[in-house]
Design a protein around this motif. Structure first.
Motif, PDB file in Angstrom:
ATOM      1  N   VAL A 241       0.933  -1.172  -0.013  1.00  0.00           N
ATOM      2  CA  VAL A 241       0.125  -0.049  -0.076  1.00  0.00           C
ATOM      3  C   VAL A 241       1.040   1.207  -0.065  1.00  0.00           C
ATOM      4  CG1 VAL A 241      -1.530   1.299   1.328  1.00  0.00           C
ATOM      5  CG2 VAL A 241      -2.100  -0.872   0.980  1.00  0.00           C
ATOM      6  N   LEU A 242       2.009   1.223   0.758  1.00  0.00           N
ATOM      7  CA  LEU A 242       2.630   2.509   1.028  1.00  0.00           C
ATOM      8  C   LEU A 242       2.806   3.463  -0.249  1.00  0.00           C
ATOM      9  CD1 LEU A 242       4.122   4.297   3.129  1.00  0.00           C
ATOM     10  CD2 LEU A 242       6.139   2.881   2.971  1.00  0.00           C
ATOM     11  N   PRO A 266      10.665  -8.191  11.644  1.00  0.00           N
ATOM     12  CA  PRO A 266      10.457  -9.100  10.379  1.00  0.00           C
ATOM     13  C   PRO A 266      11.856  -8.989   9.587  1.00  0.00           C
ATOM     14  CG  PRO A 266       9.541  -6.956  10.204  1.00  0.00           C
ATOM     15  CD  PRO A 266       9.782  -7.079  11.537  1.00  0.00           C
ATOM     16  N   PRO A 267      11.826 -10.159   8.764  1.00  0.00           N
ATOM     17  CA  PRO A 267      13.277 -10.163   7.891  1.00  0.00           C
ATOM     18  C   PRO A 267      13.031  -9.151   6.756  1.00  0.00           C
ATOM     19  CG  PRO A 267      11.649 -12.107   7.341  1.00  0.00           C
ATOM     20  CD  PRO A 267      11.038 -11.479   8.454  1.00  0.00           C
ATOM     21  N   GLY A 268      14.150  -8.771   6.126  1.00  0.00           N
ATOM     22  CA  GLY A 268      14.321  -7.803   4.958  1.00  0.00           C
ATOM     23  C   GLY A 268      14.748  -6.663   5.513  1.00  0.00           C
ATOM     24  N   PRO A 269      14.711  -5.541   4.826  1.00  0.00           N
ATOM     25  CA  PRO A 269      15.140  -4.159   4.923  1.00  0.00           C
ATOM     26  C   PRO A 269      14.481  -3.506   5.926  1.00  0.00           C
ATOM     27  CG  PRO A 269      13.990  -4.235   2.635  1.00  0.00           C
ATOM     28  CD  PRO A 269      14.245  -5.733   3.242  1.00  0.00           C
ATOM     29  N   ASP A 270      15.181  -2.710   6.506  1.00  0.00           N
ATOM     30  CA  ASP A 270      14.518  -1.874   7.434  1.00  0.00           C
ATOM     31  C   ASP A 270      13.774  -0.704   6.864  1.00  0.00           C
ATOM     32  OD1 ASP A 270      13.686   0.126   9.348  1.00  0.00           O
ATOM     33  OD2 ASP A 270      15.586   0.270  10.087  1.00  0.00           O
ATOM     34  N   ARG A 271      12.315  -0.863   6.818  1.00  0.00           N
ATOM     35  CA  ARG A 271      11.433   0.217   5.972  1.00  0.00           C
ATOM     36  C   ARG A 271      10.739   1.537   6.817  1.00  0.00           C
ATOM     37  NH1 ARG A 271      10.411  -5.189   5.529  1.00  0.00           N
ATOM     38  NH2 ARG A 271      10.091  -6.149   3.566  1.00  0.00           N
ATOM     39  N   LEU A 272      11.555   1.594   7.918  1.00  0.00           N
ATOM     40  CA  LEU A 272      11.411   2.686   8.584  1.00  0.00           C
ATOM     41  C   LEU A 272      11.508   3.994   8.056  1.00  0.00           C
ATOM     42  CD1 LEU A 272       9.954   4.118  11.253  1.00  0.00           C
ATOM     43  CD2 LEU A 272      12.332   3.748  12.170  1.00  0.00           C
ATOM     44  N   ARG A 273      12.653   4.158   7.497  1.00  0.00           N
ATOM     45  CA  ARG A 273      13.299   5.633   6.701  1.00  0.00           C
ATOM     46  C   ARG A 273      12.227   5.643   5.481  1.00  0.00           C
ATOM     47  NH1 ARG A 273      19.682   5.212   6.530  1.00  0.00           N
ATOM     48  NH2 ARG A 273      19.943   5.014   9.085  1.00  0.00           N
ATOM     49  N   LEU A 274      11.800   4.594   4.648  1.00  0.00           N
ATOM     50  CA  LEU A 274      10.766   4.721   3.797  1.00  0.00           C
ATOM     51  C   LEU A 274       9.590   5.292   4.211  1.00  0.00           C
ATOM     52  CD1 LEU A 274      10.014   4.508   0.600  1.00  0.00           C
ATOM     53  CD2 LEU A 274       9.431   2.112   1.373  1.00  0.00           C
ATOM     54  N   LEU A 275       8.850   4.627   5.136  1.00  0.00           N
ATOM     55  CA  LEU A 275       7.754   5.099   5.883  1.00  0.00           C
ATOM     56  C   LEU A 275       7.751   6.698   6.178  1.00  0.00           C
ATOM     57  CD1 LEU A 275       4.886   4.724   7.038  1.00  0.00           C
ATOM     58  CD2 LEU A 275       5.955   4.110   9.011  1.00  0.00           C
ATOM     59  N   THR A 276       8.879   6.908   7.051  1.00  0.00           N
ATOM     60  CA  THR A 276       9.001   8.362   7.420  1.00  0.00           C
ATOM     61  C   THR A 276       9.100   9.209   6.228  1.00  0.00           C
ATOM     62  OG1 THR A 276      11.405   8.051   7.899  1.00  0.00           O
ATOM     63  CG2 THR A 276       9.681   7.836   9.691  1.00  0.00           C
ATOM     64  N   ARG A 277      10.134   9.117   5.387  1.00  0.00           N
ATOM     65  CA  ARG A 277      10.288   9.818   4.220  1.00  0.00           C
ATOM     66  C   ARG A 277       8.812   9.936   3.510  1.00  0.00           C
ATOM     67  NH1 ARG A 277      13.557  12.053   0.337  1.00  0.00           N
ATOM     68  NH2 ARG A 277      12.829  11.872  -1.963  1.00  0.00           N
ATOM     69  N   THR A 278       7.858   9.248   3.313  1.00  0.00           N
ATOM     70  CA  THR A 278       6.519   9.005   2.511  1.00  0.00           C
ATOM     71  C   THR A 278       5.727  10.014   3.412  1.00  0.00           C
ATOM     72  OG1 THR A 278       7.149   6.901   1.480  1.00  0.00           O
ATOM     73  CG2 THR A 278       4.805   7.740   1.598  1.00  0.00           C
ATOM     74  N   VAL A 279       5.827   9.650   4.618  1.00  0.00           N
ATOM     75  CA  VAL A 279       4.804  10.629   5.442  1.00  0.00           C
ATOM     76  C   VAL A 279       5.168  11.960   5.277  1.00  0.00           C
ATOM     77  CG1 VAL A 279       4.498  10.973   7.953  1.00  0.00           C
ATOM     78  CG2 VAL A 279       4.309   8.634   7.180  1.00  0.00           C
ATOM     79  N   LEU A 280       6.456  12.281   5.455  1.00  0.00           N
ATOM     80  CA  LEU A 280       6.731  13.763   5.309  1.00  0.00           C
ATOM     81  C   LEU A 280       6.530  14.206   3.696  1.00  0.00           C
ATOM     82  CD1 LEU A 280       8.413  16.331   6.208  1.00  0.00           C
ATOM     83  CD2 LEU A 280      10.425  15.336   5.368  1.00  0.00           C
ATOM     84  N   THR A 281       7.151  13.495   2.670  1.00  0.00           N
ATOM     85  CA  THR A 281       7.028  14.265   1.562  1.00  0.00           C
ATOM     86  C   THR A 281       5.548  14.172   0.771  1.00  0.00           C
ATOM     87  OG1 THR A 281       7.604  11.804   0.307  1.00  0.00           O
ATOM     88  CG2 THR A 281       9.546  13.626   1.015  1.00  0.00           C
TER      89      THR A 281
END
Length: 351
Positions: A241-242, A266-281
């Motif tokens: 969705v993101l 969870p396995p895989g890359p850390d998605r926190l930066r993607l989330l926070t960047r999306t929330v901001l931009t």
């Protein structure tokens, strides 16, 4: 007037069964985390009523209450009955405000009988289907209504996406969004649930999250992006969705069931930066809420409107009813695995 002692003597059952928390789960709950125990039916004191459970609601939040990790509510104590909303009949009364035989909405948990002083009990008069007070007219429906309308604030023509679309919360979210003139895309597990969401509930589309190309199908169904995403699942569904969220999208968050049994990140890359960047931009509003903490004073507003929509046939609902209190643990385990189809309710006693 029937004497109180005669009321008790007339009862055919003298044993109160309860399902208690035997141990705290590590990961997904198992049958060994619960224990069925028996005790005498409690006797109400002056100012109390004896409640007989007819229907018990099973809901995902109960998994969090099995843990002693810090949360918004106190955990269930080891050896104590599991918590849960119930529809009960007043079996005996020493309270002037309640008569024997009345049906009430209570929070008496996973047991046959309980005593209450009347606080928090809601009389249920005139409901054609009393168990609906645990679903579409209860906490799940209230969660859907307030989360979508107050936080999501859908506007005609916008695209609203909701996960667990055939469930107690998601099914109501989508139907209310349609009433508000939105295009609605559901996400559900399996072809049968997806067909139900589109053909019976009137969603515009529904995507099976089990499909290998789920993210691609979701993107195709939301070719103009997503304006409101009602979050109650998390995990891989939110990952898909993101990137589709439009500028100034709204994301009400009422649950993250994909992570309830997690014991590590969870396995895989850390998605926190993607989330926070999306929330901001994209200037996204993402807000968590606990329905009775944040909106308890608006329950009357919800109940009046939702009752009218149900009576008019604008909101449909489906219940997944399991018979027998003893079957509650297995049904709850299945709920966390997505095995239920509709609002999961345990029928404990005869209405």
């Amino acid at each position: 007037m029937i004497d109180f002692n005669e009321e008790i003597a007339a009862m055919t059952e003298t044993i109160n069964r309860s399902i208690v928390l035997a141990r705290r789960p590590h990961g997904a709950p198992t049958a060994a985390d619960f224990r069925l125990q028996q005790s005498a039916v409690p006797a109400p004191q002056e100012g109390q009523v004896l409640l007989r459970t007819l229907y018990l609601s099973l809901d995902p939040y109960m998994r969090g209450r099995m843990s002693d990790a810090p949360s918004y509510a106190a955990p269930v104590a080891l050896g104590a009955p599991m918590v849960g909303a119930t529809v009960c009949r007043v079996e005996a009364s020493r309270h002037p405000g309640f008569a024997v035989g009345e049906l009430v909405l209570a929070f008496s948990g996973w047991q046959d009988y309980a005593v209450a002083d009347g606080a928090g009990l809601q009389k249920l008069a005139g409901l054609a289907q009393p168990s609906s007070a645990l679903g579409v007219l209860g906490m799940p429906g209230f969660t859907a209504y307030m989360g979508l309308l107050d936080i999501g604030q859908p506007k005609p023509g916008e695209t609203v996406v909701v996960a667990a679309a055939s469930g107690a919360v998601g099914s109501v979210v989508g139907q209310v969004a349609k009433i508000k003139g939105c295009r609605v895309v559901g996400i559900a597990g399996g072809a049968e649930k997806c067909r139900y969401v589109v053909e019976e509930l009137g969603f515009d589309a529904c995507i099976d999250h089990r499909s290998a190309d789920f993210a691609q199908q979701l993107a195709a169904a939301c070719d103009e992006g997503i304006d409101v995403y009602f979050e109650n699942v998390g995990g891989a569904v939110f990952d898909a969705v993101l990137p589709l969220l439009n500028a100034r999208a709204r994301v009400p968050v009422c649950g993250m069931i994909a992570d309830y049994n997690a014991t590590e990140l969870p396995p895989g890359p850390d998605r926190l930066r993607l989330l926070t960047r999306t929330v901001l931009t994209k200037r996204i509003k993402m807000q968590g809420f606990i329905i009775f903490d944040d909106y308890g004073d608006r329950n009357g507003e919800f109940f009046a409107q939702m009752s009218a929509w149900v009576a008019e046939g604008k909101i449909k609902f489906r219940e997944d009813i399991v018979d027998g209190l003893q079957n509650a643990p297995q049904a709850f385990i299945g709920l966390l695995e997505g095995k239920n189809f509709g609002k999961l309710v345990i029928r404990v006693g005869d209405a």
